[in-house]
Scaffold this motif. Structure first.
Motif: not given
Length: 84
Positions: A20-47
């Motif tokens: 459903t559109p609601d489920r698609l929105h939740l999945l998309q939002e979860a993907s964006w949040n996971l992507s943001a977390i991955s950038y934070c982890i990569a930054s800590v890793g580089r540090d």
């Protein structure tokens, strides 16, 4: 006593779950949040990889975090492709 029922077989109409559109929105939002977390982890890793105190341990930890971030990002791309 618990009543046991057999699980519906794959492909059966009994488990037809349309996205459903609601489920698609939740999945998309979860993907964006996971992507943001991955950038934070990569930054800590580089540090960590650049710390001179204990180069061997920090370099390994930093590389592991960067690898984890890359894997998370790869899965986000797969989710996004599946949604489109």
């Amino acid at each position: 006593m618990v009543k046991r029922t057999s699980a519906p077989r794959r492909g059966s109409r009994a488990i037809s779950r349309l996205a459903t559109p609601d489920r698609l929105h939740l999945l998309q939002e979860a993907s964006w949040n996971l992507s943001a977390i991955s950038y934070c982890i990569a930054s800590v890793g580089r540090d960590l990889a650049g710390k001179p105190n204990n180069p061997a341990a920090m370099d390994s930890a930093g590389q592991a975090l960067e690898w984890l971030a890359d894997e998370m990002q790869r899965r986000c791309v797969a989710i996004d492709e599946g949604l489109s």
